[in-house]
Design a protein around this motif. Sequence first.
Motif, mmCIF file in Angstrom:
data_model
loop_
_atom_site.group_PDB
_atom_site.id
_atom_site.type_symbol
_atom_site.label_atom_id
_atom_site.label_comp_id
_atom_site.label_asym_id
_atom_site.label_seq_id
_atom_site.Cartn_x
_atom_site.Cartn_y
_atom_site.Cartn_z
ATOM 1 N N ARG A 246 7.858 5.349 21.238
ATOM 2 C CA ARG A 246 9.024 6.090 21.741
ATOM 3 C C ARG A 246 8.912 7.563 21.379
ATOM 4 O O ARG A 246 8.850 7.922 20.218
ATOM 5 N N GLN A 247 8.867 8.380 22.394
ATOM 6 C CA GLN A 247 8.714 9.819 22.182
ATOM 7 C C GLN A 247 9.787 10.571 22.953
ATOM 8 O O GLN A 247 10.502 10.003 23.751
ATOM 9 N N ARG A 248 9.841 11.868 22.698
ATOM 10 C CA ARG A 248 10.799 12.694 23.448
ATOM 11 C C ARG A 248 10.178 13.222 24.729
ATOM 12 O O ARG A 248 10.862 13.424 25.711
ATOM 13 N N ALA B 238 9.317 -5.521 23.142
ATOM 14 C CA ALA B 238 9.348 -4.163 23.705
ATOM 15 C C ALA B 238 9.145 -4.230 25.221
ATOM 16 O O ALA B 238 8.334 -5.007 25.716
ATOM 17 N N THR B 239 9.896 -3.400 25.899
ATOM 18 C CA THR B 239 9.759 -3.359 27.355
ATOM 19 C C THR B 239 8.633 -2.399 27.718
ATOM 20 O O THR B 239 8.674 -1.230 27.350
ATOM 21 N N VAL B 240 7.628 -2.897 28.420
ATOM 22 C CA VAL B 240 6.576 -1.971 28.863
ATOM 23 C C VAL B 240 6.926 -1.354 30.207
ATOM 24 O O VAL B 240 6.470 -0.269 30.542
ATOM 25 N N PHE C 29 11.424 13.287 29.848
ATOM 26 C CA PHE C 29 11.953 13.858 28.607
ATOM 27 C C PHE C 29 13.271 13.189 28.232
ATOM 28 O O PHE C 29 14.207 13.181 29.029
ATOM 29 N N ARG C 30 13.300 12.635 27.027
ATOM 30 C CA ARG C 30 14.557 12.054 26.545
ATOM 31 C C ARG C 30 14.700 12.372 25.068
ATOM 32 O O ARG C 30 13.759 12.152 24.298
ATOM 33 N N TYR C 31 15.875 12.822 24.699
ATOM 34 C CA TYR C 31 16.131 13.116 23.290
ATOM 35 C C TYR C 31 16.471 11.811 22.590
ATOM 36 O O TYR C 31 17.625 11.413 22.514
ATOM 37 N N GLU C 32 15.417 11.128 22.129
ATOM 38 C CA GLU C 32 15.606 9.843 21.453
ATOM 39 C C GLU C 32 15.000 9.935 20.069
ATOM 40 O O GLU C 32 14.229 10.839 19.782
ATOM 41 N N ARG C 33 15.314 8.929 19.219
ATOM 42 C CA ARG C 33 14.713 8.937 17.889
ATOM 43 C C ARG C 33 13.261 8.489 18.011
ATOM 44 O O ARG C 33 12.993 7.379 18.451
ATOM 45 N N HIS D 125 5.311 9.606 29.158
ATOM 46 C CA HIS D 125 4.836 9.581 30.545
ATOM 47 C C HIS D 125 5.200 8.281 31.229
ATOM 48 O O HIS D 125 5.173 7.230 30.595
ATOM 49 N N GLN D 126 5.505 8.399 32.475
ATOM 50 C CA GLN D 126 5.783 7.188 33.245
ATOM 51 C C GLN D 126 4.947 7.139 34.514
ATOM 52 O O GLN D 126 4.647 8.176 35.108
ATOM 53 N N PHE D 127 4.603 5.920 34.878
ATOM 54 C CA PHE D 127 4.060 5.646 36.211
ATOM 55 C C PHE D 127 5.144 4.851 36.900
ATOM 56 O O PHE D 127 5.571 3.820 36.389
ATOM 57 N N VAL E 299 20.535 -6.182 32.088
ATOM 58 C CA VAL E 299 21.377 -5.361 32.983
ATOM 59 C C VAL E 299 20.769 -4.001 33.267
ATOM 60 O O VAL E 299 21.175 -3.314 34.184
ATOM 61 N N ARG E 300 19.783 -3.563 32.500
ATOM 62 C CA ARG E 300 19.114 -2.264 32.652
ATOM 63 C C ARG E 300 20.070 -1.122 32.317
ATOM 64 O O ARG E 300 21.249 -1.169 32.587
ATOM 65 N N GLY E 301 19.498 -0.087 31.733
ATOM 66 C CA GLY E 301 20.327 0.988 31.188
ATOM 67 C C GLY E 301 20.756 2.090 32.154
ATOM 68 O O GLY E 301 21.401 3.044 31.749
HETATM 69 P P1 AMP Z 1 13.488 3.188 31.810
HETATM 70 O O1 AMP Z 1 13.373 4.349 32.749
HETATM 71 O O2 AMP Z 1 14.430 3.425 30.686
HETATM 72 O O3 AMP Z 1 13.685 1.900 32.524
HETATM 73 O O4 AMP Z 1 12.073 3.068 31.098
HETATM 74 C C1 AMP Z 1 10.936 2.563 31.737
HETATM 75 C C2 AMP Z 1 9.821 2.484 30.747
HETATM 76 O O5 AMP Z 1 9.507 3.782 30.269
HETATM 77 C C3 AMP Z 1 10.156 1.698 29.492
HETATM 78 O O6 AMP Z 1 9.925 0.351 29.684
HETATM 79 C C4 AMP Z 1 9.202 2.280 28.492
HETATM 80 O O7 AMP Z 1 7.924 1.695 28.609
HETATM 81 C C5 AMP Z 1 9.112 3.714 28.918
HETATM 82 N N1 AMP Z 1 9.969 4.587 28.088
HETATM 83 C C6 AMP Z 1 11.289 4.821 28.195
HETATM 84 N N2 AMP Z 1 11.715 5.691 27.262
HETATM 85 C C7 AMP Z 1 10.622 6.022 26.531
HETATM 86 C C8 AMP Z 1 10.388 6.887 25.428
HETATM 87 N N3 AMP Z 1 11.363 7.614 24.878
HETATM 88 N N4 AMP Z 1 9.119 6.980 24.932
HETATM 89 C C9 AMP Z 1 8.118 6.263 25.483
HETATM 90 N N5 AMP Z 1 8.281 5.431 26.522
HETATM 91 C C10 AMP Z 1 9.505 5.313 27.055
#
Ligand code: AMP
Length: 421
Positions: free
Chosen positions: A121-123, A281-283, A112-116, A126-128, A257-259
């Motif tokens: 990009r969603q709020r 776009a970063t996958v 969950f991230r409060y992003e635009r 899902h991540q693997f 540098v990664r966030g």
């Molecule tokens: P991060 O944890 O920021 O390194 O993100 C890893 C991956 O999660 C990114 O490369 C995106 O594919 C995906 N990701 C991050 N934020 C979002 C988001 N708000 N909506 C969809 N995918 C996201």
Amino acid sequence: MKYSAPRGTVDILPDASGKWEKLERILRTIASNYHVKEMRTPIFEHTELFNRAVGDTTDVVTKEMYTFEDKKGRSITLRPEGTAGIARAYVENKMYALPEKLTKVFYMGPMFRYERPQSGRQRQFHQFGVEMLGVESPYVDVECMMMAITVVKALGLENVTLHINSLGDEESRDAYRKALQDHFRPVLSDLCEDCNARFEKNPLRILDCKVDAKHEAMKTAPKTIDYLSESAKAHFDKVCALLDDLEVDYVIDTNLVRGLDYYSHTVFEIISDDPKLGAGATVGGGGRYNGLVEEIGGPATPGVGFAFGLERLMIALNDNEDDDEGIDAYIMPLGEEARDLGMQISAVLRANGFSVDMDYAGRGFKGQFKSADRFKATYSLLLGEDEVKGEYVNIRDNKTKEQEQVPFEDIVSYLEKGLGL
Ligand code: AMP
């Protein structure tokens, strides 16, 4: 009152779930090939964990977290990423004391991230992700990267590039931090308020500022790679040599540098140029985080990991295949007595491992045939008045359209034979 899903969230409807399941299955198979086991941690954690682990000058922590107080006044946050929870669980469950020094785990689930919100990009997304904890070795960095590349290959993603960089160890980071401060000090008044705050606390984060991204000083900023200590450089050189030996294509991207704050040494991203995602776009991305476990109160433990965004993988997945395999049998009763019997037959068939559905709506055969079509049923089992009386069903092979009368007691063996079981 009409309800709608909160902004930035989406419903995954039954039609799309086949593709999701397929993606998840591929990821699980790869995890198993790499001997990586699943770990499930809570979807919410104490807010302090993320402040500590992700870093309180990062965008994720300062702007994007879903944080609330529970009924006892504890500050709780919906997880914005997976590594912090895994590291917390690793420490809490004393996994560092396991006989096997290297712990390799994966997680898969919502973040969950409060992003635009925008495409990809969603709020709630899902991540693997994969984490490998306990062994400080460039081999493990490369094991992670290879696994990430395997994912990309297995999904048939095209136009993707592996970008790598090194942030170095503590010594390198201290030297780099100083160099960054010297670089940005003269232009500090041009930079935004956030950057000014980052300048003292964590100048590295200035580099991922979205407001000042176009400022000239960003382009001329010093590179981490020029400030690596001898041992950090040796680590990075070995990573590159291993990738070369494995014939992996990669780009050394000195701007990477990664966030998130927890990274050290190797960082990497898999960047797609697929127009569906928007160029660049970063996958997925990840890196080494040697300080993290200690930072959250555990013994000093090296770690390396990565995460993919599943929504982005779904968009990039060039797959219009129909994943719906359909059902084995659709039971078509006419009248209540037939429906009662249909219930019995479906129970027996399901107990024998067949996938079965049946009409409960009391429609005529015409409507029921349409459902059999939609459900891609291999067979339709027609149960009219005559069939009930005669204790048989009319089994229709929906491909050949041939129909055969089959006594109740022979239905299972008939279907087994027909389906080649
Ligand atoms: P991060 O944890 O920021 O390194 O993100 C890893 C991956 O999660 C990114 O490369 C995106 O594919 C995906 N990701 C991050 N934020 C979002 C988001 N708000 N909506 C969809 N995918 C996201």
